[in-house]
Design a protein around this motif. Structure first.
Motif, PDB file in Angstrom:
ATOM      1  N   LYS A 139       0.831  -1.211   0.000  1.00 14.46           N
ATOM      2  CA  LYS A 139       0.000   0.000   0.000  1.00 14.46           C
ATOM      3  C   LYS A 139       0.859   1.253   0.000  1.00 14.46           C
ATOM      4  CE  LYS A 139      -4.134  -1.889   2.082  1.00 14.46           C
ATOM      5  NZ  LYS A 139      -4.759  -2.215   3.356  1.00 14.46           N
ATOM      6  N   ARG A 140       0.341   2.320  -0.635  1.00 13.81           N
ATOM      7  CA  ARG A 140       1.001   3.627  -0.565  1.00 13.81           C
ATOM      8  C   ARG A 140       0.600   4.278   0.762  1.00 13.81           C
ATOM      9  NH1 ARG A 140      -1.924   6.269  -5.403  1.00 13.81           N
ATOM     10  NH2 ARG A 140      -3.527   5.052  -4.362  1.00 13.81           N
ATOM     11  N   LEU A 141       1.591   4.723   1.520  1.00 16.89           N
ATOM     12  CA  LEU A 141       1.301   5.381   2.806  1.00 16.89           C
ATOM     13  C   LEU A 141       1.973   6.750   2.821  1.00 16.89           C
ATOM     14  CD1 LEU A 141       1.376   3.918   6.390  1.00 16.89           C
ATOM     15  CD2 LEU A 141       2.629   6.023   5.881  1.00 16.89           C
ATOM     16  N   THR A 142       1.206   7.789   3.142  1.00 18.07           N
ATOM     17  CA  THR A 142       1.764   9.140   3.256  1.00 18.07           C
ATOM     18  C   THR A 142       1.773   9.533   4.725  1.00 18.07           C
ATOM     19  OG1 THR A 142       0.863   9.716   1.106  1.00 18.07           O
ATOM     20  CG2 THR A 142       1.544  11.539   2.516  1.00 18.07           C
ATOM     21  N   ASP A 143       2.970   9.783   5.266  1.00 13.73           N
ATOM     22  CA  ASP A 143       3.096  10.183   6.669  1.00 13.73           C
ATOM     23  C   ASP A 143       3.236  11.708   6.713  1.00 13.73           C
ATOM     24  OD1 ASP A 143       3.296  10.067   9.401  1.00 13.73           O
ATOM     25  OD2 ASP A 143       5.394   9.405   9.435  1.00 13.73           O
ATOM     26  N   LEU A 144       2.194  12.378   7.232  1.00 14.37           N
ATOM     27  CA  LEU A 144       2.155  13.847   7.276  1.00 14.37           C
ATOM     28  C   LEU A 144       2.899  14.318   8.518  1.00 14.37           C
ATOM     29  CD1 LEU A 144      -1.661  14.017   6.485  1.00 14.37           C
ATOM     30  CD2 LEU A 144       0.199  14.503   4.873  1.00 14.37           C
TER      31      LEU A 144
ATOM     32  N   ALA B 263       7.085  -2.939   7.153  1.00 13.44           N
ATOM     33  CA  ALA B 263       5.853  -3.748   7.093  1.00 13.44           C
ATOM     34  C   ALA B 263       5.320  -3.840   5.666  1.00 13.44           C
ATOM     35  CB  ALA B 263       4.794  -3.145   8.022  1.00 13.44           C
ATOM     36  N   GLY B 264       6.074  -3.303   4.702  1.00 10.63           N
ATOM     37  CA  GLY B 264       5.705  -3.514   3.295  1.00 10.63           C
ATOM     38  C   GLY B 264       5.052  -2.327   2.610  1.00 10.63           C
ATOM     39  N   ALA B 265       4.923  -1.177   3.328  1.00 10.86           N
ATOM     40  CA  ALA B 265       4.284  -0.014   2.691  1.00 10.86           C
ATOM     41  C   ALA B 265       5.274   0.711   1.786  1.00 10.86           C
ATOM     42  CB  ALA B 265       3.764   0.944   3.762  1.00 10.86           C
ATOM     43  N   ASP B 266       4.724   1.359   0.777  1.00  5.15           N
ATOM     44  CA  ASP B 266       5.499   2.237  -0.098  1.00  5.15           C
ATOM     45  C   ASP B 266       5.322   3.638   0.502  1.00  5.15           C
ATOM     46  OD1 ASP B 266       6.528   3.734  -2.109  1.00  5.15           O
ATOM     47  OD2 ASP B 266       5.024   3.193  -3.602  1.00  5.15           O
ATOM     48  N   VAL B 267       6.337   4.097   1.272  1.00  5.57           N
ATOM     49  CA  VAL B 267       6.151   5.259   2.147  1.00  5.57           C
ATOM     50  C   VAL B 267       6.603   6.562   1.498  1.00  5.57           C
ATOM     51  CG1 VAL B 267       6.894   6.319   4.325  1.00  5.57           C
ATOM     52  CG2 VAL B 267       6.453   3.876   4.234  1.00  5.57           C
ATOM     53  N   THR B 268       5.745   7.592   1.639  1.00  7.17           N
ATOM     54  CA  THR B 268       6.143   8.960   1.323  1.00  7.17           C
ATOM     55  C   THR B 268       5.989   9.778   2.610  1.00  7.17           C
ATOM     56  OG1 THR B 268       5.369   8.802  -0.943  1.00  7.17           O
ATOM     57  CG2 THR B 268       5.631  11.019  -0.058  1.00  7.17           C
TER      58      THR B 268
ATOM     59  N   LEU C 153      -1.185  17.117  -1.780  1.00 11.69           N
ATOM     60  CA  LEU C 153      -0.815  15.825  -1.170  1.00 11.69           C
ATOM     61  C   LEU C 153      -0.823  14.764  -2.265  1.00 11.69           C
ATOM     62  CD1 LEU C 153      -3.065  15.904   2.048  1.00 11.69           C
ATOM     63  CD2 LEU C 153      -0.698  16.713   1.773  1.00 11.69           C
ATOM     64  N   PRO C 154       0.121  13.809  -2.195  1.00  9.85           N
ATOM     65  CA  PRO C 154       0.127  12.752  -3.207  1.00  9.85           C
ATOM     66  C   PRO C 154      -1.050  11.793  -3.001  1.00  9.85           C
ATOM     67  CG  PRO C 154       1.795  12.324  -1.520  1.00  9.85           C
ATOM     68  CD  PRO C 154       1.184  13.651  -1.189  1.00  9.85           C
ATOM     69  N   GLY C 155      -1.490  11.167  -4.094  1.00 11.15           N
ATOM     70  CA  GLY C 155      -2.520  10.145  -3.975  1.00 11.15           C
ATOM     71  C   GLY C 155      -1.989   9.007  -3.118  1.00 11.15           C
ATOM     72  N   THR C 156      -2.859   8.427  -2.271  1.00 13.00           N
ATOM     73  CA  THR C 156      -2.360   7.436  -1.309  1.00 13.00           C
ATOM     74  C   THR C 156      -3.473   6.495  -0.853  1.00 13.00           C
ATOM     75  OG1 THR C 156      -0.973   7.269   0.668  1.00 13.00           O
ATOM     76  CG2 THR C 156      -2.768   8.856   0.782  1.00 13.00           C
ATOM     77  N   ASP C 157      -3.052   5.353  -0.284  1.00  6.69           N
ATOM     78  CA  ASP C 157      -4.034   4.414   0.273  1.00  6.69           C
ATOM     79  C   ASP C 157      -4.218   4.631   1.771  1.00  6.69           C
ATOM     80  OD1 ASP C 157      -4.331   2.886  -2.206  1.00  6.69           O
ATOM     81  OD2 ASP C 157      -2.241   2.321  -1.828  1.00  6.69           O
ATOM     82  N   VAL C 158      -3.145   5.087   2.434  1.00 11.61           N
ATOM     83  CA  VAL C 158      -3.172   5.319   3.886  1.00 11.61           C
ATOM     84  C   VAL C 158      -2.484   6.654   4.156  1.00 11.61           C
ATOM     85  CG1 VAL C 158      -2.384   4.472   6.135  1.00 11.61           C
ATOM     86  CG2 VAL C 158      -2.996   2.825   4.348  1.00 11.61           C
ATOM     87  N   ALA C 159      -3.077   7.465   5.042  1.00 10.41           N
ATOM     88  CA  ALA C 159      -2.411   8.687   5.497  1.00 10.41           C
ATOM     89  C   ALA C 159      -2.290   8.622   7.016  1.00 10.41           C
ATOM     90  CB  ALA C 159      -3.202   9.930   5.089  1.00 10.41           C
TER      91      ALA C 159
ATOM     92  N   THR D 243      -7.568   4.928   4.175  1.00 14.82           N
ATOM     93  CA  THR D 243      -7.664   5.060   5.633  1.00 14.82           C
ATOM     94  C   THR D 243      -6.765   6.183   6.146  1.00 14.82           C
ATOM     95  OG1 THR D 243      -7.857   2.659   5.657  1.00 14.82           O
ATOM     96  CG2 THR D 243      -7.571   3.704   7.778  1.00 14.82           C
ATOM     97  N   PHE D 244      -7.267   6.904   7.109  1.00 12.54           N
ATOM     98  CA  PHE D 244      -6.522   8.003   7.747  1.00 12.54           C
ATOM     99  C   PHE D 244      -6.370   7.638   9.226  1.00 12.54           C
ATOM    100  CE2 PHE D 244      -6.908  12.848   8.825  1.00 12.54           C
ATOM    101  CZ  PHE D 244      -5.533  12.949   8.961  1.00 12.54           C
ATOM    102  N   VAL D 245      -5.123   7.570   9.698  1.00 11.18           N
ATOM    103  CA  VAL D 245      -4.871   7.248  11.113  1.00 11.18           C
ATOM    104  C   VAL D 245      -4.223   8.462  11.764  1.00 11.18           C
ATOM    105  CG1 VAL D 245      -3.730   5.688  12.735  1.00 11.18           C
ATOM    106  CG2 VAL D 245      -4.438   4.837  10.491  1.00 11.18           C
ATOM    107  N   LEU D 246      -4.812   8.916  12.865  1.00 11.00           N
ATOM    108  CA  LEU D 246      -4.237  10.077  13.555  1.00 11.00           C
ATOM    109  C   LEU D 246      -4.445   9.920  15.057  1.00 11.00           C
ATOM    110  CD1 LEU D 246      -6.647  13.117  12.814  1.00 11.00           C
ATOM    111  CD2 LEU D 246      -7.272  10.737  12.665  1.00 11.00           C
ATOM    112  N   ASP D 247      -3.595  10.575  15.830  1.00  8.74           N
ATOM    113  CA  ASP D 247      -3.724  10.479  17.283  1.00  8.74           C
ATOM    114  C   ASP D 247      -3.834  11.884  17.884  1.00  8.74           C
ATOM    115  OD1 ASP D 247      -1.127  11.366  16.956  1.00  8.74           O
ATOM    116  OD2 ASP D 247      -0.213   9.876  18.265  1.00  8.74           O
ATOM    117  N   ALA D 248      -4.320  11.948  19.123  1.00 10.76           N
ATOM    118  CA  ALA D 248      -4.571  13.255  19.737  1.00 10.76           C
ATOM    119  C   ALA D 248      -4.446  13.167  21.252  1.00 10.76           C
ATOM    120  CB  ALA D 248      -5.967  13.750  19.351  1.00 10.76           C
TER     121      ALA D 248
END
Ligand SMILES: C[S@@+](CC[C@H](N)C(=O)[O-])C[C@H]1O[C@@H](n2cnc3c(N)ncnc32)[C@H](O)[C@@H]1O
Length: 273
Positions: free
Chosen positions: A68-73, A87-92, A124-130, A161-166
């Motif tokens: 999966k493409r993953l973009t870490d903001l 873990a196998g992600a294609d990370v940006t 932002l680049p197109g992605t499967d996970v942010a 999917t978008f994963v974020l913490d607070a």
């Protein structure tokens, strides 16, 4: 000088002039931040490294990152990116700090792609996970948050999917309004040479928001830096995500990924586009 000090000591309206870039783009501050990031047991700039591994672990297992493409903001020096790539992600990774990005590219995650960008303003680049990790969503004003969520929603592939913490409101209860002045405030964090640093903390209890306003006075330069933090409940963050078209799962403990037990523990949301 009067104008500067008057401005410094006047309580601003909530989120007046909020600008996340000012703190992170200064090269000296960026080097200090990198040093803090790389201390394995330190929790100021990023989580202790064992917690990073644990958090990245449940995200990778839960989302099955393989292929999966993953973009870490706001990827910083790539500490999470390294786990996601393993873990196998294609990370940006996107970040404002060239100094952090250089570490990410050369040391932490050479297989990743790292770009200097402001996630609030730049495409932002197109992605499967942010991902947006370490409470960075709390540093944004509600308007910035809404804008960012809409951009992330637009960048995600269908089913993405978008994963974020607070940081939750219980942490706000521990904050106090106070002031501090010191030679080389925070042990030289703000400048390489001599400076006098002033800090004033303003609280906005009705919004669970704190402003740490710094005035850094060097012999030939002075600057003010504001860091805002809005402590958010899972309900408030879920609502903001829903307004941007996301469907969020119930809150989890950010580090362990188990159901969130409440109180002052940071929580994470996994939101589906
Ligand atoms: C608290 S650090 C967390 C870094 C990383 N997520 C981690 O947990 O290790 C916040 C990072 O977000 C970056 N950042 C802050 N605002 C940003 C923006 N508007 N666009 C891109 N990066 C930003 C900073 O440069 C910094 O590296």
């Amino acid at each position: 000088m009067f104008d500067t000090l008057e401005f410094f000591t006047k309580r601003p309206g909530i989120f007046d002039g909020a600008d996340t870039a000012a703190l992170w783009a200064d090269p000296h501050v960026a080097r200090q931040m990198l040093a803090l990031h790389l201390e394995p047991g330190h929790g100021i700039a990023s989580r202790p490294h064992a917690e990073i591994a644990e958090m990245a672990g449940w995200i990778a297992d839960d989302l099955d990152l393989r292929g999966k493409r993953l973009t870490d903001l706001g990827c910083g020096p790539g500490l999470y990116a390294a786990h996601f790539a393993a873990a196998g992600a294609d990370v940006t990774g996107l970040d404002l700090s060239e100094i952090a990005l250089d570490h990410a590219r050369r040391v932490a995650c050479p297989v990743g792609t790292f770009r200097c960008a402001n996630y609030l303003d730049d495409p932002l680049p197109g992605t499967d996970v942010a991902t947006l990790i370490y409470g960075d969503v709390c540093a944004l004003s509600p308007a910035q948050r809404g804008r960012l969520f809409a951009k992330v929603r637009g960048a995600l592939a269908p089913g993405g999917t978008f994963v974020l913490d607070a940081f939750p409101p219980a942490q706000f209860e521990t904050r106090e309004e106070d002031s501090e002045v010191a030679l080389r405030l925070m042990d030289g964090f703000w400048a390489a040479g001599d400076y006098v640093g002033l800090r004033r903390t303003y609280l906005y209890p009705e919004h669970s928001t704190a402003l740490d306003r710094y005035l850094i006075v060097e012999p030939h330069r002075q600057r003010q830096v504001d860091t805002w933090l809005q402590y958010l409940s899972p309900e408030a963050l879920t609502q903001a995500l829903e307004a941007a078209g996301f469907r969020s799962e119930p809150a989890r403990d950010a580090v362990s990924g188990q159901p969130w037990a409440g109180g002052g523990r940071p929580f994470a949301l996994v939101a589906h586009a």
